[in-house]
Design an enzyme around this catalytic site. Structure first.
Site, PDB file in Angstrom:
ATOM      1  N   GLY A 197       8.023  -0.813  -5.970  1.00 51.95           N
ATOM      2  CA  GLY A 197       8.269  -1.879  -6.523  1.00 51.95           C
ATOM      3  C   GLY A 197       7.201  -2.494  -7.550  1.00 51.95           C
ATOM      4  N   ASP A 198       6.083  -2.035  -7.299  1.00 51.20           N
ATOM      5  CA  ASP A 198       5.071  -2.186  -8.310  1.00 51.20           C
ATOM      6  C   ASP A 198       5.638  -1.566  -9.677  1.00 51.20           C
ATOM      7  OD1 ASP A 198       3.033  -4.367  -7.438  1.00 51.20           O
ATOM      8  OD2 ASP A 198       3.086  -2.736  -5.812  1.00 51.20           O
TER       9      ASP A 198
END
Length: 405
Positions: free
Chosen positions: A172-173
């Site tokens: 996600g990052d």
């Protein structure tokens, strides 16, 4: 470290990184890999927490050597007025600022986009946060894991009879960081065609982690809107695209086979000796195959069970069917394709210990990225950066004594 001259397509672009951990720093890392002059501001009290994450060498994360390569580390106490003044000076000299604090933090320090753009309208600021700069959730803490969950990725990951699972990296990052890079490049292009560094129009790039993940979720929304379909967890299979699954070979290895193209499916069945399925008109198109997913998967699974991973790969490659082993890092580092593409770089730590790093991607034919140095020690570039701002040796010594840097 001595002053360095960057090369690459972003040479001459000045970037100020105000962020920690993954999303913001990964975004800035990619710009640094392609020549941008990136100054990373870190707290004098320990610096970026990622310095101590995962596997350490001599007290510093091995991850750090990659995540901070080509960056200059400046320690700066942003809680001190003089520290904020130095940060503001750097911000107004930068082309791009990358930050991943919670919304409102930079504004409290008088370093927010609207505050800075009054003095520099051409400034580009990339803001990465859990939920974006607006909306009822903007002030909540939001890590990549939360973005993956809210953005839909976790819901469809894993097996139907078990709780959702995570991907084995902070995807996600990283996806948010890539959106930040794309946004920065588009904003830089717009600035350049509207007057350039001095007179062009800057802008804010607002990246929410959950939205970056959501952007990767393919046909999720129209399928639900038009057909009421909620995509569920399906293990190693790709729902509605048949066959595309993970199978086990006779020697206990896993192989991914993507035979979902119509012509590919026919080649796969012929390679397996299933002339009946290759010639079945109902299986000639994907929609017909979807109705018989279990039958097809069982046939492929039975065939794989009679082969070793190597023999199965040989048959499938000869038939021009997309298939692949599932690699560990051990597999990658001895694989001819990785080696032929120079996907590993050899470097040395300060103590002379050799270390391999992942090579830089994407590969540009004329202006490729380059690792100029590994992740710096905390405050390694303090004197260089401060001197460039006009501080002499006595002033730098005073800043150190006062705990500003």
């Amino acid at each position: 470290m001595d002053k360095t001259t960057s090369t690459g397509p972003l040479a001459g672009i000045k970037v100020l990184e105000l962020g920690t951990l993954i999303a913001g720093p990964f975004c800035a890392r990619m710009l640094a890999e392609f020549g941008a002059d990136v100054i990373k501001i870190e707290s004098p009290d320990g610096g970026d927490p990622i310095r101590s994450w995962r596997v350490l060498k001599d007290g510093t994360s091995l991850w750090w050597s990659v995540q901070a390569r080509n960056k200059k580390s400046l320690t700066l106490n942003l809680k001190a007025p003089e520290g904020r003044a130095i940060a503001r000076q750097l911000a107004l000299e930068a082309d791009i600022i990358i930050e991943n604090y919670r919304p409102g933090v930079l504004e409290k320090w008088e370093l927010g986009y609207e505050q800075l753009k009054k003095d520099k309208p051409s400034l580009i600021m990339v803001r990465l946060s859990g939920f974006g700069q607006t909306g009822p959730m903007k002030d909540l803490p939001g890590f990549g894991a939360i973005g993956e969950s809210m953005g839909g990725l976790r819901y469809v990951s894993g097996f139907a009879d078990r709780p959702p699972v995570r991907v084995g990296v902070s995807i996600g990052d990283s996806v948010a960081a890539l959106h930040g890079v794309i946004g920065a490049m588009m904003a830089l292009r717009h600035r350049d065609v509207t007057g350039g560094r001095d007179a062009g129009e800057g802008q804010m790039v607002d990246v929410a982690l959950y939205e970056a993940v959501f952007n990767m979720m393919e046909s999720l929304v129209p399928e639900y809107d038009q057909a009421g379909v909620v995509r569920e967890r399906t293990g190693g299979a790709l729902p509605g695209i048949v066959p595309s699954n993970t199978y086990t070979t006779g020697d206990g290895e896993n192989i991914v086979i993507a035979g979902n193209g119509d012509a590919i499916f026919k080649r796969l069945m012929l390679a397996m000796g299933r002339i009946d399925m290759a010639g079945d008109p109902q299986l000639a198109r994907n929609d017909g195959r979807v109705a018989r997913t279990q039958e097809i998967d069982e046939a492929i699974g039975a065939w794989c069970a009679t082969h070793t991973i190597d023999s199965a790969m040989a048959v499938l490659q000869a038939a021009d069917v997309p298939a692949g082993k599932i690699y560990s890092v051990r597999d990658m580092m001895s694989d001819p394709q990785f080696l032929a593409r120079d996907m590993f770089e050899q470097h040395q730590f300060a103590d002379g210990t050799p270390v391999k790093l992942p090579a830089i991607t994407p590969k540009l034919s004329a202006t490729p990225g380059k690792t100029q140095w590994l992740g710096p020690t905390l405050g390694q570039h303090n004197d260089e950066v401060l001197a460039s701002l006009g501080f002499d040796a006595a002033a730098i010594a005073r800043l150190k004594a006062d705990g500003v840097v």
